[in-house]
Motif scaffolding. Structure first.
Motif, PDB file in Angstrom:
ATOM      1  N   LEU A 143       0.845  -1.190   0.000  1.00  0.00           N
ATOM      2  CA  LEU A 143       0.000   0.000   0.000  1.00  0.00           C
ATOM      3  C   LEU A 143       0.879   1.239   0.000  1.00  0.00           C
ATOM      4  O   LEU A 143       1.892   1.288   0.703  1.00  0.00           O
ATOM      5  N   GLY A 144       0.472   2.230  -0.778  1.00  0.00           N
ATOM      6  CA  GLY A 144       1.078   3.549  -0.716  1.00  0.00           C
ATOM      7  C   GLY A 144       0.128   4.516  -0.040  1.00  0.00           C
ATOM      8  O   GLY A 144      -1.089   4.438  -0.231  1.00  0.00           O
ATOM      9  N   ILE A 145       0.673   5.424   0.756  1.00  0.00           N
ATOM     10  CA  ILE A 145      -0.156   6.325   1.571  1.00  0.00           C
ATOM     11  C   ILE A 145       0.296   7.755   1.342  1.00  0.00           C
ATOM     12  O   ILE A 145       1.497   8.062   1.374  1.00  0.00           O
ATOM     13  N   ASP A 146      -0.677   8.621   1.132  1.00  0.00           N
ATOM     14  CA  ASP A 146      -0.435  10.053   1.037  1.00  0.00           C
ATOM     15  C   ASP A 146      -1.353  10.753   2.028  1.00  0.00           C
ATOM     16  O   ASP A 146      -2.475  10.284   2.283  1.00  0.00           O
ATOM     17  N   VAL A 147      -0.894  11.854   2.601  1.00  0.00           N
ATOM     18  CA  VAL A 147      -1.665  12.575   3.607  1.00  0.00           C
ATOM     19  C   VAL A 147      -2.080  13.934   3.054  1.00  0.00           C
ATOM     20  O   VAL A 147      -1.449  14.477   2.141  1.00  0.00           O
ATOM     21  N   GLY A 148      -3.163  14.463   3.602  1.00  0.00           N
ATOM     22  CA  GLY A 148      -3.672  15.763   3.167  1.00  0.00           C
ATOM     23  C   GLY A 148      -4.567  16.372   4.225  1.00  0.00           C
ATOM     24  O   GLY A 148      -4.671  15.871   5.351  1.00  0.00           O
ATOM     25  N   ILE A 149      -5.244  17.458   3.864  1.00  0.00           N
ATOM     26  CA  ILE A 149      -6.138  18.159   4.790  1.00  0.00           C
ATOM     27  C   ILE A 149      -7.589  17.818   4.508  1.00  0.00           C
ATOM     28  O   ILE A 149      -8.352  17.491   5.426  1.00  0.00           O
ATOM     29  N   SER A 150      -8.002  17.886   3.254  1.00  0.00           N
ATOM     30  CA  SER A 150      -9.391  17.548   2.934  1.00  0.00           C
ATOM     31  C   SER A 150      -9.688  16.087   3.270  1.00  0.00           C
ATOM     32  O   SER A 150     -10.731  15.767   3.846  1.00  0.00           O
ATOM     33  N   HIS A 151      -8.759  15.188   2.910  1.00  0.00           N
ATOM     34  CA  HIS A 151      -8.794  13.799   3.355  1.00  0.00           C
ATOM     35  C   HIS A 151      -7.498  13.549   4.117  1.00  0.00           C
ATOM     36  O   HIS A 151      -6.412  13.810   3.595  1.00  0.00           O
ATOM     37  N   PHE A 152      -7.625  13.041   5.313  1.00  0.00           N
ATOM     38  CA  PHE A 152      -6.433  12.864   6.140  1.00  0.00           C
ATOM     39  C   PHE A 152      -5.468  11.868   5.510  1.00  0.00           C
ATOM     40  O   PHE A 152      -4.265  12.120   5.431  1.00  0.00           O
ATOM     41  N   VAL A 153      -5.970  10.734   5.042  1.00  0.00           N
ATOM     42  CA  VAL A 153      -5.139   9.699   4.433  1.00  0.00           C
ATOM     43  C   VAL A 153      -5.806   9.227   3.155  1.00  0.00           C
ATOM     44  O   VAL A 153      -7.011   8.947   3.140  1.00  0.00           O
ATOM     45  N   ALA A 154      -5.030   9.159   2.084  1.00  0.00           N
ATOM     46  CA  ALA A 154      -5.458   8.557   0.827  1.00  0.00           C
ATOM     47  C   ALA A 154      -4.593   7.331   0.574  1.00  0.00           C
ATOM     48  O   ALA A 154      -3.363   7.399   0.689  1.00  0.00           O
ATOM     49  N   VAL A 155      -5.227   6.216   0.240  1.00  0.00           N
ATOM     50  CA  VAL A 155      -4.537   4.943   0.052  1.00  0.00           C
ATOM     51  C   VAL A 155      -4.505   4.632  -1.438  1.00  0.00           C
ATOM     52  O   VAL A 155      -5.404   5.018  -2.196  1.00  0.00           O
ATOM     53  N   SER A 156      -3.481   3.925  -1.841  1.00  0.00           N
ATOM     54  CA  SER A 156      -3.300   3.622  -3.252  1.00  0.00           C
ATOM     55  C   SER A 156      -4.408   2.738  -3.818  1.00  0.00           C
ATOM     56  O   SER A 156      -4.607   2.695  -5.031  1.00  0.00           O
ATOM     57  N   ASN A 157      -5.138   2.023  -2.964  1.00  0.00           N
ATOM     58  CA  ASN A 157      -6.252   1.195  -3.454  1.00  0.00           C
ATOM     59  C   ASN A 157      -7.542   1.993  -3.644  1.00  0.00           C
ATOM     60  O   ASN A 157      -8.581   1.418  -3.961  1.00  0.00           O
ATOM     61  N   GLY A 158      -7.483   3.301  -3.443  1.00  0.00           N
ATOM     62  CA  GLY A 158      -8.647   4.162  -3.660  1.00  0.00           C
ATOM     63  C   GLY A 158      -9.386   4.567  -2.406  1.00  0.00           C
ATOM     64  O   GLY A 158     -10.303   5.400  -2.478  1.00  0.00           O
ATOM     65  N   ALA A 159      -9.029   4.031  -1.245  1.00  0.00           N
ATOM     66  CA  ALA A 159      -9.721   4.371   0.002  1.00  0.00           C
ATOM     67  C   ALA A 159      -9.312   5.765   0.464  1.00  0.00           C
ATOM     68  O   ALA A 159      -8.147   6.150   0.368  1.00  0.00           O
ATOM     69  N   LEU A 160     -10.288   6.507   0.982  1.00  0.00           N
ATOM     70  CA  LEU A 160     -10.069   7.844   1.520  1.00  0.00           C
ATOM     71  C   LEU A 160     -10.600   7.900   2.941  1.00  0.00           C
ATOM     72  O   LEU A 160     -11.746   7.516   3.192  1.00  0.00           O
ATOM     73  N   PHE A 161      -9.759   8.360   3.876  1.00  0.00           N
ATOM     74  CA  PHE A 161     -10.154   8.473   5.276  1.00  0.00           C
ATOM     75  C   PHE A 161     -10.322   9.942   5.625  1.00  0.00           C
ATOM     76  O   PHE A 161      -9.440  10.760   5.329  1.00  0.00           O
ATOM     77  N   PRO A 162     -11.426  10.306   6.263  1.00  0.00           N
ATOM     78  CA  PRO A 162     -11.678  11.723   6.558  1.00  0.00           C
ATOM     79  C   PRO A 162     -10.734  12.255   7.622  1.00  0.00           C
ATOM     80  O   PRO A 162     -10.167  11.499   8.426  1.00  0.00           O
ATOM     81  N   ASN A 163     -10.589  13.551   7.626  1.00  0.00           N
ATOM     82  CA  ASN A 163      -9.750  14.222   8.613  1.00  0.00           C
ATOM     83  C   ASN A 163     -10.548  14.397   9.900  1.00  0.00           C
ATOM     84  O   ASN A 163     -11.609  15.026   9.903  1.00  0.00           O
ATOM     85  N   PRO A 164     -10.089  13.835  11.031  1.00  0.00           N
ATOM     86  CA  PRO A 164     -10.882  13.924  12.273  1.00  0.00           C
ATOM     87  C   PRO A 164     -10.996  15.348  12.820  1.00  0.00           C
ATOM     88  O   PRO A 164     -11.991  15.687  13.450  1.00  0.00           O
ATOM     89  N   ARG A 165      -9.982  16.179  12.634  1.00  0.00           N
ATOM     90  CA  ARG A 165      -9.977  17.581  13.093  1.00  0.00           C
ATOM     91  C   ARG A 165     -10.416  17.720  14.552  1.00  0.00           C
ATOM     92  O   ARG A 165     -11.393  18.418  14.865  1.00  0.00           O
ATOM     93  N   PRO A 166      -9.708  17.112  15.510  1.00  0.00           N
ATOM     94  CA  PRO A 166     -10.136  17.222  16.914  1.00  0.00           C
ATOM     95  C   PRO A 166     -10.014  18.639  17.465  1.00  0.00           C
ATOM     96  O   PRO A 166     -10.853  19.071  18.255  1.00  0.00           O
ATOM     97  N   PHE A 167      -8.979  19.379  17.043  1.00  0.00           N
ATOM     98  CA  PHE A 167      -8.838  20.744  17.535  1.00  0.00           C
ATOM     99  C   PHE A 167      -9.950  21.642  16.985  1.00  0.00           C
ATOM    100  O   PHE A 167     -10.498  22.471  17.724  1.00  0.00           O
ATOM    101  N   LYS A 168     -10.288  21.461  15.721  1.00  0.00           N
ATOM    102  CA  LYS A 168     -11.325  22.280  15.118  1.00  0.00           C
ATOM    103  C   LYS A 168     -12.671  22.045  15.789  1.00  0.00           C
ATOM    104  O   LYS A 168     -13.451  22.988  15.982  1.00  0.00           O
ATOM    105  N   ARG A 169     -12.936  20.802  16.183  1.00  0.00           N
ATOM    106  CA  ARG A 169     -14.223  20.498  16.814  1.00  0.00           C
ATOM    107  C   ARG A 169     -14.343  21.128  18.195  1.00  0.00           C
ATOM    108  O   ARG A 169     -15.443  21.506  18.612  1.00  0.00           O
ATOM    109  N   LEU A 170     -13.225  21.216  18.917  1.00  0.00           N
ATOM    110  CA  LEU A 170     -13.258  21.732  20.284  1.00  0.00           C
ATOM    111  C   LEU A 170     -12.667  23.139  20.398  1.00  0.00           C
ATOM    112  O   LEU A 170     -12.433  23.609  21.511  1.00  0.00           O
TER     113      LEU A 170
END
Length: 357
Positions: A143-170
């Motif tokens: 697996l290859g992994i890239d990080v970002g802001i709109s999506h916290f983690v993008a995986v080479s297989n096409g999966a996208l994980f949302p950014n939890p933004r704990p500081f922004k929430r609180l």
């Protein structure tokens, strides 16, 4: 040359400060109440700070106010310092302890670091354990992994994980508590109580962030036997400049994401799970087509879709970058793939890491 030598001799060193500490302990009763090795560890911190200023161009060491040093180290412990439910610290004695995990039978407790947090006191034990740990070899799915802001983690297989933004929430609640602190009289008990609430909220944010990291890391380790990320193992000129990103206009969001800490957690998780982990070059990961390896040029932050005019390959921008990271990682471990090197296609030989990445 002689002037430089005289300046170096005039600089205080750890050894000279230890001699001064020995003399001071004879006259100052408060220093005798603290274990000498704990004070010597503070002198080591001080020497490291001054050496960083003299040799690395860092600023003058800051004077620490009361309560700012939140940890201290016992570099040497006595014989059998750990018993069920308690630990023996020099000059302090037996202290009750809620142990989080079992100590291996052949391991010896060598050091103890006491840490103060808003939720209580913690002790971190350092063990000496004569055991050979096998090196994890590349295997299984990659697996290859890239990080970002709109999506916290993008995986080479096409999966996208949302950014939890704990500081922004609180952030709204934190702003309210900090406003209450600013309205209290400096040095008063009410100001101290208000500041403790701010500290607890900061610790809560950190705990939420770290819990999300571990959950995501275990999820990724379930999918693969090899994980490649952009990271800090590369030369400085082609590194993922996390500090530079934190100083930009999206600095608050970059710090909230905490990519550096996530890479550390992911590396630890891969080590525990037996997954091969490696960092690769981050240069131009978003400017290369993973399908035909053609350089497509820079993209603005508003461009969230990768479209290659050469081969017509279309996918999410972050996923395309993760796929480029995957190709570079496979080349580093010896797989035969084609990679982009200074605008030319090159073949990577077997069992030889490319000099370009």
């Amino acid at each position: 040359m002689s002037t430089l030598f005289q300046q170096m001799r005039a600089r205080p060193t750890y050894a000279s400060q230890c001699r001064g500490l020995t003399a001071a302990r004879k006259t100052i009763e408060e220093l005798r109440a603290v274990q000498v090795h704990v004070l010597q560890q503070t002198l080591k911190r001080l020497e490291k700070a001054f050496v960083s200023m003299w040799e690395q161009g860092h600023g003058f060491p800051r004077f620490k106010k009361h309560g700012q040093m939140r940890s201290f180290v016992f570099p040497q412990l006595g014989v059998k310092p750990l018993e069920p439910g308690r630990v023996k610290l020099p000059k302090i004695g037996w202290v009750k302890l809620r142990q989080s995990r079992e100590i291996p039978g052949l391991a010896r407790v060598k050091q103890a670091r006491v840490i103060k947090r808003s939720s209580g006191w913690y002790v971190m034990l350092t063990l000496a354990w004569d055991v050979n740990i096998p090196q994890v070899m590349p295997h299984g799915e990659a697996l290859g992994i890239d990080v970002g802001i709109s999506h916290f983690v993008a995986v080479s297989n096409g999966a996208l994980f949302p950014n939890p933004r704990p500081f922004k929430r609180l952030e709204r609640k934190l702003k309210l508590l900090q406003r209450r602190v600013s309205r209290k009289r400096i040095g008063s008990g009410n100001r101290r109580k208000a500041q403790e609430k701010v500290n607890k909220l900061h610790e809560r944010i950190a705990n939420i962030r770290k819990d999300d990291y571990w959950e995501l890391a275990h999820n990724l380790c379930d999918w693969a036997g090899m994980i490649f990320v952009v990271g800090e193992a590369c030369p400085k000129d082609i590194d993922l400049n996390l500090k530079g990103l934190a100083r930009g206009m999206l600095g608050k969001h970059c710090l909230d994401a905490g990519w550096g800490q996530f890479f550390q957690v992911l590396e630890q998780c891969c080590f525990k799970r037996g997954v091969y982990f490696q960092k690769v070059d981050s240069k131009k990961t978003s400017q290369v087509c993973p399908n035909c390896l053609t350089e497509t040029g820079k993209k603005t932050l508003a461009e969230r879709v990768h479209r290659c005019e050469n081969c017509g390959y279309t996918t999410d921008r972050d996923v395309a970058a993760a796929q480029v990271v995957l190709l570079r990682g496979l080349a580093a471990v010896g797989h035969r793939v084609k990679m982009l090197s200074e605008g030319k296609f090159v073949g990577i030989p077997m069992k030889k890491e490319s000099s370009s990445f």
